[in-house]
Scaffold this active site. Structure first.
Site, short mmCIF file in Angstrom:
data_model
loop_
_atom_site.label_atom_id
_atom_site.label_comp_id
_atom_site.label_asym_id
_atom_site.label_seq_id
_atom_site.Cartn_x
_atom_site.Cartn_y
_atom_site.Cartn_z
CE1 TYR B 101 -3.83 2.42 0.93
CE2 TYR B 101 -2.03 3.58 2.02
CZ TYR B 101 -3.31 3.57 1.51
OH TYR B 101 -4.09 4.70 1.58
CD GLU B 189 -5.90 4.28 -1.38
OE1 GLU B 189 -6.08 4.49 -0.17
OE2 GLU B 189 -6.78 3.78 -2.11
#
Lengths: 287, 377
Positions: B101, B189
């Site tokens: 992530y 993101e």
């Protein structure tokens, strides 16, 4: 006594020749605020309000000529960051930015720069401040508040007016009312103002008006329980707001399950704060 | 403003972040065509602006172009969390070894941008944060200095990325930082950022959110806003500069100021009602804006009563009253209206409304109770 602004405040208005700037300057002057100068780049040498207030091309020139010690900003959002940098570089120690809609990345740069210069910023996206019968810096209607011993600090505009008005209806007045603004990144937080109220002899009680989003109220609760001796009453707006939606104010959003009204109320109540179910309940909780 | 995955990844690619080959399709035939072009296994990904697409069955792997067509057909008829799927992204399937992530977002409490990374990628990061917070690495970026190379290296090391990939990761980090800056993002993101079996880094998924307040300097981004994904009334409200959010209740609310608008909803709920919307007409709203607000509120068929709460500061009570009368004339609403006007020119406003068959109220609590009662009939 009061906090941040009083009779000695020598106010500068950035954006004084614009519609809003001029409108609110008129109201500030008729309230008795000592407005010493205005700034509009390109209009230096002009005068506004029937020749009462001189206009300068830059904050530096205005501050040097008039000894202004506070500035209020009414310029559009795209120019507001520059106005704040300019005021800080000119050595103005207290900046109040009314402008709504300043991009948050700009605000992060502004805030970090102002912190290095030790300049205090109130706002942006705020109604400004009012010390009843002494000074009004911003757009809070002067006639809804009377002088008194209640310090008011809020993230909202009209909701704050409701509270000031409700206090006035029962004969209660404010020491100073500070609107810190509804943006996610602003200049002054609840705890900064709470600390000032705690040290201000005129202020005997405090009203804190919060809303959903962020953790400012939670930090205020910690500060109140550790440092405040004066009673604090609160109201938190947004108990009916759905998560993930921005409720008008850029900062009023429940993100990732954090920042709900219920959590803030819980934190404040645990710190001994009386939390009102609706704003009109606040005066009775102050008694 | 949220961007779709395909829009976000197009931006990533411009900043040198590797993404899978692929294109977006609006029909199953197009999806088949893209799959043929790509050859081999593909992933069909629904493009909707909500999370949980995978769990809902909106992301599927196809081994052949025919299967791609079939799956695209299925996905294009789906609704995910009430949003109909109108587009799918057809991407070449990657051979994944590890999922990471990686994101840059605003930390409002710290007043700084923050890089967030975790070796436990590919899943809901909020779940990781709740259950195993130690697996989340955060590094703040000084907004006046920008991202420094060492900060990206620190992140790479702290998520145990193989050293031979640090250089490539540094490029991805600086690309993401630049994309975040240039678009005024509030979130950029990559989840997951994968290490492929042949040891390359690639952004398999992307999500960007843009600061609405900054759209004045990003007209191209403003143009790609997907209004199909919005409640039509919210799009309409934005045209008039009104801040409006549709809710599930039956009491329409028209208020000036965001804090007071939220509070009015809260009080409606406190007295047993359910607000139908959030609506802030803003400071200094004139008659036109008020009329537009009224039209938007009463066009919602579930609205049984309307609560109008105006505290006049810059906004003048008589202006608002004129707006209400104009709107009443034009819209002819059949539901009861409860009005509370206080502050600047409130008296004049109340006089104007005297003959308009409206229920008036003195206090906020009184207004809310009257609106709740009126909605019950």
């Amino acid at each position: 006594m009061s906090i941040l602004i009083n009779k000695k405040t020598r106010l500068l208005v950035q954006g004084i020749t614009g519609n809003e700037g001029l409108f609110h300057t008129t109201h500030m002057v008729s309230y008795g605020t000592n407005v010493v100068a205005g700034v509009t780049p390109g209009k230096g040498g002009e005068w506004v309000l029937d020749g009462k207030i001189p206009v300068f091309d830059s904050v530096k020139l205005a501050a040097d000529a008039t000894g202004a010690n506070c500035t209020v900003i009414f310029v559009p959002a795209r120019f507001a960051p520059d106005a704040m940098f300019e005021a800080a570089d000119a050595g103005i120690p207290l900046i109040v930015c009314i402008t709504e809609g300043v991009p948050v990345q700009d605000m992060m740069r502004v805030r970090n720069y102002l912190d290095q210069k030790k300049v205090r910023l109130i706002g942006p996206n705020c109604p400004g401040m009012l010390t009843p019968n002494e000074s009004k810096v911003g757009i809070i209607p002067g006639n809804i508040a009377i002088p008194g011993n209640v310090g008011v600090v809020s993230r909202s505009g009209t909701l704050t007016y409701e509270v000031l008005y409700a206090l006035k209806q029962v004969g209660m007045g404010a020491s100073t009312c500070v609107g810190i603004g509804g943006d996610p990144v602003n200049g002054t937080n609840f705890i900064d103002v709470l600390e000032m109220f705690e040290h201000d002899p005129q202020t005997e009680k405090v009203v804190l008006i919060g809303e959903i989003g962020g953790t400012d109220e939670d930090k205020a609760a910690e500060f109140i329980s550790a440092k405040m001796t004066k009673p604090v009453v609160s109201f938190i707006a947004g108990s009916s707001a759905p998560p993930g939606k921005r409720m008008g104010h850029a900062g009023a959003i429940i993100e990732g399950g954090a920042g709900s009204a219920a959590d803030k109320v819980k934190a404040l109540e645990a710190a001994g704060v009386k939390v009102a179910k609706h704003p009109e309940e606040i005066p009775s909780l102050l008694n | 403003m949220k961007l779709h995955e395909y829009q976000s990844k197009t931006i990533f690619a411009k900043y040198g972040i590797p993404i899978p080959k692929g294109r977006v399709a609006a029909t199953a035939e197009e999806a088949k065509h893209i799959a043929e072009e790509l050859g081999g296994r593909v992933v069909i990904k629904s493009q909707v602006l909500v999370g949980g697409r995978g769990k809902a069955g909106g992301i599927r792997v196809a081994k052949t172009a025919d299967e791609a067509e079939q799956l695209a057909q299925q996905i294009l008829t789906m609704k995910i969390k009430d949003l109909p799927v109108r587009k799918v992204l057809v991407d070449e399937a990657a051979a994944i070894e590890h999922e990471i992530y990686f994101a840059i977002t605003n930390d409002r409490a710290a007043k700084k941008p923050v890089m967030i990374a975790s070796a436990a990628g590919g899943v809901d990061i909020e779940e990781v944060a709740a259950t195993t917070p130690e697996k989340i690495i955060k590094v703040h970026i000084d907004p006046l200095l920008g991202l420094r190379d060492y900060q990206a290296r620190d992140i790479a090391a702290s998520i145990d990325m193989p050293r031979e990939l640090w250089r490539d990761f540094g490029k991805i980090a600086s690309g993401l930082w630049q994309a975040y800056l240039d678009t005024d993002a509030t979130l950029a993101e990559i989840n997951p950022l994968v290490i492929t079996k042949d040891k390359r880094l690639m952004a398999l998924d992307g999500k960007m959110m843009i600061d609405d307040n900054a759209l004045f300097r990003h007209s191209k981004l403003a143009d790609i806003r997907d209004i199909d994904e919005e409640v039509p009334a919210e799009t309409e409200a934005r045209r008039y500069g009104l801040s409006f959010i549709k809710l599930d209740g039956n009491i329409g609310c028209m208020v000036n100021g965001a804090g007071l608008a939220m509070t009015s909803m809260d009080i409606v709920k406190l007295f047993g009602g359910e607000p139908a919307n959030f609506l802030d007409i803003g400071g200094g709203a004139g008659a036109d804006k008020v009329a537009a607000a009224m039209r938007i509120i009463v066009s919602d068929p579930s609205v049984q009563a309307v609560l109008i709460n105006i505290f006049g500061g810059i906004t003048r009570g008589d202006e608002v009253a004129r707006g209400i009368l104009t709107a009443m004339d034009e819209v002819k609403p059949k539901v009861p209206m409860v009005v509370r006007l206080v502050g600047t020119n409130a008296e004049e406003g109340r006089k104007l409304l005297e003959n308009a068959k409206m229920i008036t109220a003195e206090t906020l609590a009184d207004a809310a109770q009257k609106a709740v009662a009126a909605a019950k009939g």
